[in-house]
Structures are given as structure tokens and as C-alpha cells.
Design a protein around this motif. Structure first.
Motif, mmCIF file in Angstrom:
data_model
loop_
_atom_site.group_PDB
_atom_site.id
_atom_site.type_symbol
_atom_site.label_atom_id
_atom_site.label_comp_id
_atom_site.label_asym_id
_atom_site.label_seq_id
_atom_site.Cartn_x
_atom_site.Cartn_y
_atom_site.Cartn_z
ATOM 1 N N GLY A 1 42.317 48.196 45.533
ATOM 2 C CA GLY A 1 41.497 47.050 45.143
ATOM 3 C C GLY A 1 40.718 47.292 43.861
ATOM 4 O O GLY A 1 40.587 46.401 43.022
ATOM 5 N N ALA A 2 40.207 48.508 43.689
ATOM 6 C CA ALA A 2 39.444 48.834 42.477
ATOM 7 C C ALA A 2 40.342 48.793 41.246
ATOM 8 O O ALA A 2 39.950 48.249 40.203
ATOM 9 C CB ALA A 2 38.801 50.207 42.622
ATOM 10 N N VAL A 3 41.534 49.346 41.355
ATOM 11 C CA VAL A 3 42.468 49.332 40.225
ATOM 12 C C VAL A 3 42.917 47.902 39.931
ATOM 13 O O VAL A 3 42.993 47.485 38.766
ATOM 14 C CB VAL A 3 43.669 50.261 40.506
ATOM 15 C CG1 VAL A 3 44.742 50.111 39.459
ATOM 16 C CG2 VAL A 3 43.208 51.711 40.598
ATOM 17 N N ALA A 4 43.180 47.132 40.975
ATOM 18 C CA ALA A 4 43.583 45.729 40.781
ATOM 19 C C ALA A 4 42.466 44.931 40.120
ATOM 20 O O ALA A 4 42.728 44.095 39.241
ATOM 21 C CB ALA A 4 43.966 45.105 42.120
ATOM 22 N N TRP A 5 41.226 45.174 40.511
ATOM 23 C CA TRP A 5 40.098 44.473 39.885
ATOM 24 C C TRP A 5 39.981 44.840 38.408
ATOM 25 O O TRP A 5 39.756 43.970 37.563
ATOM 26 C CB TRP A 5 38.797 44.784 40.612
ATOM 27 C CG TRP A 5 37.603 44.287 39.871
ATOM 28 C CD1 TRP A 5 37.248 42.990 39.644
ATOM 29 C CD2 TRP A 5 36.633 45.092 39.210
ATOM 30 N NE1 TRP A 5 36.099 42.932 38.890
ATOM 31 C CE2 TRP A 5 35.694 44.211 38.626
ATOM 32 C CE3 TRP A 5 36.449 46.450 39.080
ATOM 33 C CZ2 TRP A 5 34.605 44.673 37.907
ATOM 34 C CZ3 TRP A 5 35.354 46.900 38.372
ATOM 35 C CH2 TRP A 5 34.453 46.017 37.793
ATOM 36 N N ALA A 6 40.140 46.124 38.091
ATOM 37 C CA ALA A 6 40.069 46.555 36.694
ATOM 38 C C ALA A 6 41.170 45.884 35.868
ATOM 39 O O ALA A 6 40.917 45.417 34.743
ATOM 40 C CB ALA A 6 40.174 48.071 36.597
ATOM 41 N N LEU A 7 42.382 45.818 36.420
ATOM 42 C CA LEU A 7 43.473 45.141 35.716
ATOM 43 C C LEU A 7 43.199 43.648 35.567
ATOM 44 O O LEU A 7 43.485 43.047 34.530
ATOM 45 C CB LEU A 7 44.793 45.375 36.436
ATOM 46 C CG LEU A 7 45.319 46.811 36.382
ATOM 47 C CD1 LEU A 7 46.568 46.950 37.245
ATOM 48 C CD2 LEU A 7 45.592 47.227 34.959
ATOM 49 N N HIS A 8 42.637 43.037 36.611
ATOM 50 C CA HIS A 8 42.270 41.613 36.548
ATOM 51 C C HIS A 8 41.246 41.386 35.447
ATOM 52 O O HIS A 8 41.359 40.442 34.661
ATOM 53 C CB HIS A 8 41.709 41.175 37.899
ATOM 54 C CG HIS A 8 40.845 39.963 37.843
ATOM 55 N ND1 HIS A 8 41.349 38.696 37.648
ATOM 56 C CD2 HIS A 8 39.506 39.819 37.938
ATOM 57 C CE1 HIS A 8 40.350 37.825 37.640
ATOM 58 N NE2 HIS A 8 39.222 38.493 37.799
ATOM 59 N N LEU A 9 40.269 42.256 35.385
ATOM 60 C CA LEU A 9 39.211 42.118 34.391
ATOM 61 C C LEU A 9 39.767 42.251 32.977
ATOM 62 O O LEU A 9 39.495 41.417 32.106
ATOM 63 C CB LEU A 9 38.146 43.191 34.646
ATOM 64 C CG LEU A 9 36.790 43.014 34.013
ATOM 65 C CD1 LEU A 9 36.134 41.749 34.552
ATOM 66 C CD2 LEU A 9 35.927 44.215 34.327
ATOM 67 N N LEU A 10 40.564 43.285 32.761
ATOM 68 C CA LEU A 10 41.127 43.503 31.430
ATOM 69 C C LEU A 10 42.140 42.425 31.057
ATOM 70 O O LEU A 10 42.115 41.899 29.940
ATOM 71 C CB LEU A 10 41.786 44.876 31.356
ATOM 72 C CG LEU A 10 40.828 46.061 31.402
ATOM 73 C CD1 LEU A 10 41.606 47.353 31.507
ATOM 74 C CD2 LEU A 10 39.926 46.066 30.189
ATOM 75 N N ALA A 11 43.033 42.093 31.980
ATOM 76 C CA ALA A 11 44.083 41.120 31.674
ATOM 77 C C ALA A 11 43.515 39.714 31.543
ATOM 78 O O ALA A 11 43.787 39.014 30.557
ATOM 79 C CB ALA A 11 45.166 41.152 32.749
ATOM 80 N N GLY A 12 42.728 39.296 32.519
ATOM 81 C CA GLY A 12 42.230 37.919 32.516
ATOM 82 C C GLY A 12 41.308 37.622 31.350
ATOM 83 O O GLY A 12 41.586 36.764 30.506
ATOM 84 N N TRP A 13 40.212 38.353 31.291
ATOM 85 C CA TRP A 13 39.226 38.064 30.255
ATOM 86 C C TRP A 13 39.700 38.527 28.883
ATOM 87 O O TRP A 13 39.419 37.891 27.864
ATOM 88 C CB TRP A 13 37.884 38.690 30.619
ATOM 89 C CG TRP A 13 37.295 38.055 31.821
ATOM 90 C CD1 TRP A 13 37.285 38.563 33.090
ATOM 91 C CD2 TRP A 13 36.666 36.778 31.907
ATOM 92 N NE1 TRP A 13 36.686 37.686 33.956
ATOM 93 C CE2 TRP A 13 36.293 36.577 33.256
ATOM 94 C CE3 TRP A 13 36.390 35.779 30.992
ATOM 95 C CZ2 TRP A 13 35.649 35.430 33.693
ATOM 96 C CZ3 TRP A 13 35.740 34.636 31.432
ATOM 97 C CH2 TRP A 13 35.383 34.467 32.760
#
Length: 133
Positions: A24-36
Motif C-alpha cells: 500500500g505504501a509503494v502504491a500510494w507513492a506511485l499514485h502520488l508521483l504519477a497522478g500529481w
């Protein structure tokens, strides 16, 4: 038949354990970098498309894919919780089973938290209009 798992089973179990705890932590980091990141870079270039794909579709994928990875990590944590539910044996297995159970609890709660963060961040990404000037 041996009571101890082979090296491939231990590797698979170890990878599943780390995915359950950190997925979940890695997925959140990827979401943050990719999305924003994609949103900011695309808007800074003056476009509302990433290649031939509309920005909204890319942002949607940047929310849905990490959320699915986090749900997978949550399910892996629940599986680990079930596998460590039996009482420890008398021959010293209690430390490793107890450690696995602790990782399962940490994985369940942290993945729930990261899933909530990804969903709420996704709402912000998808509701707010991109490229506001």
C-alpha cells in the motif's frame, strides 16, 4: 515429506509478506508521483493530453491501478493473518508465527490507511478541474 518449506516456498512467502506490509505504501507513492506529477507536467506544457490519451483517462488510471494494488496487498495481509491464526507449536515456532501475525496486523491497518489516502487523493485529482489557470 519434510515439514520445512523449500527455498522457493520461503522466497514466495517472504515476498508475499513484504508485499502485504509495504504494498500500500509503494502504491500510494506511485499514485502520488504519477497522478500529481503527470497533471502538473501536462498542464505546464499547455496540453490536456498525454500523447494521444486524454489527461482525465491518465489520471483515472493513476488512481485505479494503485488502489487495486493496495487492495491486493490488503488481501495478502488478510491471507497472512489467516495463516498465522493457529496456536504456536511447542518447538520454538512461536516467535516466527508471532512476528508474521504482527506483520499481518500492520499490513491490514496500513493498507486500509493507504487505500483511504489513494481514494481521497483520487477524488481530488478527478473532481478538481485539471490545468486551472
Amino acid at each position: 515429506m519434510s515439514a520445512h518449506p523449500g527455498p522457493r516456498a520461503r522466497l514466495a512467502g517472504g515476498l508475499l509478506l513484504w508485499y502485504a506490509v509495504l504494498g500500500g505504501a509503494v502504491a500510494w507513492a506511485l499514485h502520488l508521483l504519477a497522478g500529481w506529477g503527470v497533471d502538473e507536467l501536462t498542464c505546464a506544457s499547455g496540453s490536456e493530453r498525454v500523447g494521444a490519451v486524454p489527461l482525465r483517462a491518465v489520471l483515472g488510471a493513476a488512481v485505479v491501478l494503485p488502489a487495486l494494488a493496495t487492495v491486493g496487498a490488503l488481501l495478502a495481509s488478510a491471507l497472512l493473518w489467516r495463516r498465522t491464526a493457529h496456536p504456536p507449536g511447542p518447538n520454538g515456532e512461536d516467535r516466527s508465527v508471532g512476528r508474521g501475525r504482527l506483520f499481518a496486523v500492520v499490513g491490514i491497518w496500513s493498507n486500509l490507511l493507504f487505500l483511504a489516502i489513494i481514494v481521497l487523493g483520487g477524488v481530488a485529482l478527478l473532481v478538481l478541474p485539471p490545468c486551472q489557470r
